[in-house]
Design a protein around this motif. Sequence first.
Motif, PDB file in Angstrom:
ATOM      1  N   ARG A   1       0.551  -0.912  -0.181  1.00 33.94           N
ATOM      2  CA  ARG A   1       0.068  -0.293   0.140  1.00 33.94           C
ATOM      3  C   ARG A   1       1.008   1.167  -0.065  1.00 33.94           C
ATOM      4  NH1 ARG A   1      -2.344   0.741   4.432  1.00 33.94           N
ATOM      5  NH2 ARG A   1      -4.868   1.619   3.452  1.00 33.94           N
TER       6      ARG A   1
ATOM      7  N   GLY B   1       1.531   5.713  -0.603  1.00 32.31           N
ATOM      8  CA  GLY B   1       1.122   7.078  -0.917  1.00 32.31           C
ATOM      9  C   GLY B   1       0.905   7.662   0.924  1.00 32.31           C
TER      10      GLY B   1
ATOM     11  N   GLU C   1      -3.702   6.185   1.682  1.00 32.58           N
ATOM     12  CA  GLU C   1      -2.771   4.746   1.292  1.00 32.58           C
ATOM     13  C   GLU C   1      -3.461   4.480  -0.577  1.00 32.58           C
ATOM     14  OE1 GLU C   1      -0.261   5.484   5.018  1.00 32.58           O
ATOM     15  OE2 GLU C   1      -2.438   4.638   4.081  1.00 32.58           O
ATOM     16  N   LYS C   2      -3.065   3.843  -1.424  1.00 31.33           N
ATOM     17  CA  LYS C   2      -3.384   2.882  -2.590  1.00 31.33           C
ATOM     18  C   LYS C   2      -2.904   1.731  -2.463  1.00 31.33           C
ATOM     19  CE  LYS C   2      -4.023   7.434  -4.979  1.00 31.33           C
ATOM     20  NZ  LYS C   2      -3.101   8.144  -6.944  1.00 31.33           N
TER      21      LYS C   2
ATOM     22  N   ASP D   1       0.618  -0.006  -9.811  1.00 25.02           N
ATOM     23  CA  ASP D   1      -0.219   0.800  -9.159  1.00 25.02           C
ATOM     24  C   ASP D   1      -1.586  -0.201  -8.922  1.00 25.02           C
ATOM     25  OD1 ASP D   1      -2.442   2.809  -8.296  1.00 25.02           O
ATOM     26  OD2 ASP D   1      -2.137   4.123  -9.906  1.00 25.02           O
TER      27      ASP D   1
ATOM     28  N   SER E   1      -5.135   0.155  -8.165  1.00 25.46           N
ATOM     29  CA  SER E   1      -6.081   1.217  -7.847  1.00 25.46           C
ATOM     30  C   SER E   1      -7.314   1.040  -8.688  1.00 25.46           C
ATOM     31  CB  SER E   1      -5.533   2.850  -7.265  1.00 25.46           C
ATOM     32  OG  SER E   1      -5.127   3.484  -8.349  1.00 25.46           O
ATOM     33  N   GLU E   2      -6.551   0.432 -10.354  1.00 29.08           N
ATOM     34  CA  GLU E   2      -7.575   0.226 -10.899  1.00 29.08           C
ATOM     35  C   GLU E   2      -8.228  -1.132 -11.154  1.00 29.08           C
ATOM     36  OE1 GLU E   2      -9.192   2.550 -12.876  1.00 29.08           O
ATOM     37  OE2 GLU E   2      -7.908   4.571 -12.063  1.00 29.08           O
TER      38      GLU E   2
ATOM     39  N   SER F   1      -9.784  -1.914  -4.783  1.00 29.71           N
ATOM     40  CA  SER F   1     -10.264  -0.493  -3.693  1.00 29.71           C
ATOM     41  C   SER F   1      -8.824  -0.889  -2.657  1.00 29.71           C
ATOM     42  CB  SER F   1     -11.031  -0.548  -3.169  1.00 29.71           C
ATOM     43  OG  SER F   1     -11.576  -1.868  -2.114  1.00 29.71           O
ATOM     44  N   ASP F   2      -8.708  -1.662  -2.189  1.00 24.63           N
ATOM     45  CA  ASP F   2      -7.777  -1.573  -1.349  1.00 24.63           C
ATOM     46  C   ASP F   2      -6.809  -2.300  -0.696  1.00 24.63           C
ATOM     47  OD1 ASP F   2      -5.514  -0.692   0.887  1.00 24.63           O
ATOM     48  OD2 ASP F   2      -7.498   0.603   1.761  1.00 24.63           O
TER      49      ASP F   2
END
Length: 272
Positions: free
Chosen positions: A5, A7, A12-13, A25, A27-28, A31-32
Amino acid sequence: MKFVRWGEAGAEKPGVLDSDGNVRDLSEVVSDIDGSTLGAMPEIVPEALPLAGDVRLGPCVGNVGKLVCVGLNYADHAAEGGWDVPTEPVLFMKATTAISGPFDPVILPEGSEKTDWEVELAIVIGSRAKNATDGNAHIAGYCIVNDVSERAWQQEMGGQWTKGKSHDTFAPLGPWLVTADELGDPDGRPIWLEVDGERMQDGTTDTMVFKPKFIVEYISRFMTLEPGDVIATGTPPGVGLGKSPQVFLRAGQEMRLGIEGLGEQRLPVRGA
């Protein structure tokens, strides 16, 4: 997979490491990295995801519901403190507000005199466990946790251990959540901690009294374990409390700690 995680603290992402150790990344995709995704993670090709760049790594699990700890779970650690080896796991809780990132500062409490270190293997739960009969089936993966402890609060102020274990920043988590299939057998792994470059703890998970599979089964008799819950499984010998003379953390020091296959933490120590 190695999930992270990343950021700013509190924002955090989700991310994943690619084969070169770069953060990608997620995040797409999800969600976590938390209980809502650990049991249903889609197939991921890290190299197909965008790079996150040079970023802060936060706690590798988000929205942790419970942080359960097993005390005195290394026979050689029990011996250094003069304690009997438990015949059943010793359980206590650590506040989830203590969770911080693997490179964030550890903040000494105001008036702290005996803040100590404890490098530990942590289990991350991936599916609901109630009276579990196969603990391994409920383990999503593993990570490092430093069970930082204020010993005066823990041992000299009455009551249980939780008050000495739960100050903010007393549970650095990460850097990675390594899935159970990638890590393989957690037994026999070197586990160590240094303070200002001096090796304080230098053990192996071989000396665990109770192993992860049994720990999950045992705890699930007394409470329901939910996805995203974290279990700290105990520490090897070399804590400050067990040294002669005893030695504890001071502002300006740095802890470095690791477990084979799970990465390393670097934690500056700061005053209140």
